[in-house]
Write a protein that holds these residues in place. Structure first.
Motif: not given
Ligand code: ADP
Length: 487
Positions: A460-487
């Motif tokens: 929240d402080l970085h203006g990014g996002r986070c979330g989770v997809e999960s399926q019982l018995g299979t596992g979970s995927t937690f993720w976060f997203e940030l805006p890219l800065t040019g190389e």
């Protein structure tokens, strides 16, 4: 019992406002009273004067119409007078200054003062009219008089109205009119009876309506009021009926929701206390126990035992750090030290910390190195929190997979485990402070329930996002997203 309210000395307590029930009753009572009084005033007291006013107005208007016809030839004048008399039921006579009748029509066959005066016909009627002409002339060309036809209050009245005006040839003409004014007394009596009945009906109806509305509005509000008081006293186990008017239903829904959230927070607070004291006590007991053993038993002063004490101290430190971190993050007291850095490289470096967990594998898929502008330390903390959770909950293959994908100027980092997964209804709550899906679960007991809250706060402080997809018995995927800065 309502919480006590204190007022500074010498100050009078503010007056308690009237209850909603009483206000509605008084409002309706007042409205009914005003309506009834207005009805009585207009229908009874002002009926006579109103009627008189309307009659006078009608007579004056008719006179004006006749006066406009004075230049017409006699037959046409007669016809106009006859028509007007028929329409208005007002007797009309037109004469010249010598009392000669030019046109005339009587409204009814009934005897009237005018008819009586003229009935003799011939010369005497001309004398009568010329006398009347003089009377009107003396009054300045306009006469208006009302007199009773008989004796007593209920006898009808007659209005005699005269006007003198010259036609375009300069000849003086008198328009004389007679209109009967029916007494309103009997009408008023009838109206009085009607109004009495109407007043009764209105009072009863007003009262019933007020009671109905007051019950419908005041009752649920009183219930909500009671519930809110209970909430204020810490009793969150309230459940309000969500029915009634729209606002009341919404209010009940909001309070029910607030009560639910408050009880959740309350439960979490209790759990945290239990957890934290448990989490603090366990390593402390271990440290104390091992230290005593090492002090008292020769030969127990081994590097392994010292390592256990060090590990337990680290656990304590990380717990205290988590608690401090979260409270500072939530209070907004952590200034972000933003810089542009290589996120891919920083993840790789973070993963080296886990190398000593030899039986776990941490495959990391990233097709290129990406740069972001963020607080590097905090982002590493986010990655570690997600990886730590994945290690705790992953399945028997002991694999935690990391992926870095770039899309639409955003980089997404996901951490996937092959554990039991999280029930869908818990997916929202796990981001809350101190929340643990399965409190009795051995693995969960090790955590504090703070890791994901820290992840969310940092994002929240970085203006990014986070979330989770999960399926019982299979596992979970937690993720976060940030805006890219040019190389
Ligand atoms: P904790 O210190 O308990 O791990 P977190 O805030 O990191 O606290 O996680 C909150 C809860 O979310 C955990 O107690 C656990 O029930 C659930 N959770 C987090 N990560 C995972 C995961 N990878 N797989 C299954 N459950 C998870």
């Amino acid at each position: 019992m309502a919480p006590p309210v204190f007022h500074p000395k010498g100050e009078r307590p503010p007056r308690r406002p009237l209850g909603i029930y009483l206000q509605i009753l008084l409002g309706f009572g007042g409205f009914t009273l005003v309506t009834v009084v207005l009805l009585w005033v207009f229908q009874i007291a002002l009926l006579g004067p109103f009627y008189q006013l309307i009659k006078t107005d009608q007579v004056e208007n008719t006179a004006e119409s006749v006066l406009r016809q004075l230049d017409q030839p006699q037959e046409e004048l007669s016809q106009a007078v006859e028509d007007l008399c028929y329409d208005t039921q007002i007797s009309i006579l037109v004469s010249d200054e010598n009392g000669r009748l030019l046109a005339g029509s009587f409204a009814s066959e009934k005897q009237s003062p005018l008819r009586a005066a003229l009935s003799q016909g011939g010369l005497s009627s001309q004398v009568m009219l010329s006398q009347l002409y003089n009377d009107v002339n003396l009054q300045g060309g306009r006469l208006e008089e009302t007199f009773p036809l008989g004796q007593g209050d209920s006898s009808p009245q007659v209005m005699l109205y005269g006007r003198i005006q010259r036609n375009s040839s300069g000849q003086a003409r008198m328009v004389l009119m007679e209109s009967e004014i029916t007494p309103v007394g009997s009408t008023v009596e009838t109206l009085k009876v009607q109004l009495l009945c109407l007043t009764g009906v209105m009072v009863v109806l007003g009262l019933l309506l007020a009671l109905f509305i007051a019950r419908r509005i005041a009752r649920p509000i009183a219930a909500i009021n009671q519930a809110a008081k209970q909430l204020g006293q810490g009793n969150y186990a309230i459940s309000l009926e969500e029915s009634g008017t729209r606002e009341v239903t919404e209010l009940a829904q909001t309070l029910n929701y607030a009560a639910g959230e408050l009880s959740k927070v309350d439960e979490m607070r209790r759990e945290l206390l239990a957890n934290v004291s448990h989490d603090l006590r366990t390593p402390l007991t271990m440290i104390k126990g091992y230290s005593e053993v090492m002090r008292d038993l020769p030969g127990e002063n081994t590097p392994e035992n010292v390592q256990i004490i060090i590990d337990e101290t680290e656990r304590l430190t990380s717990l205290v750090n988590d608690l401090l971190d979260l409270s500072r993050l939530e209070a907004g007291a952590v200034p972000l030290k933003k810089s542009r850095f290589n996120l891919t490289e920083s993840i790789r470096r973070a993963l080296t910390r886990y190398e000593k967990l030899a039986d776990y594998s941490f495959p990391f898929y990233a097709d290129r190195d990406v740069f972001v502008t963020a607080d590097q330390l905090r982002i590493s903390q986010v990655v570690c929190n997600l990886v730590n959770n994945a290690i705790t909950y992953t399945g028997s293959d002991k694999t935690v997979t990391l992926r870095q994908t770039v899309n639409d100027g955003m980089v997404r980092v996901s951490v996937t485990d092959t554990g039991e997964g999280i029930p869908p209804e818990k997916l929202r709550d796990i981001w809350e402070r101190y929340y643990k899906v399965d409190k009795d679960h051995k693995r969960a007991q090790m955590g504090t329930g703070l890791g994901l809250s820290i992840v969310k706060n940092v994002m929240d402080l970085h203006g990014g996002r986070c979330g989770v997809e999960s399926q019982l018995g299979t596992g979970s995927t937690f993720w976060f997203e940030l805006p890219l800065t040019g190389e």
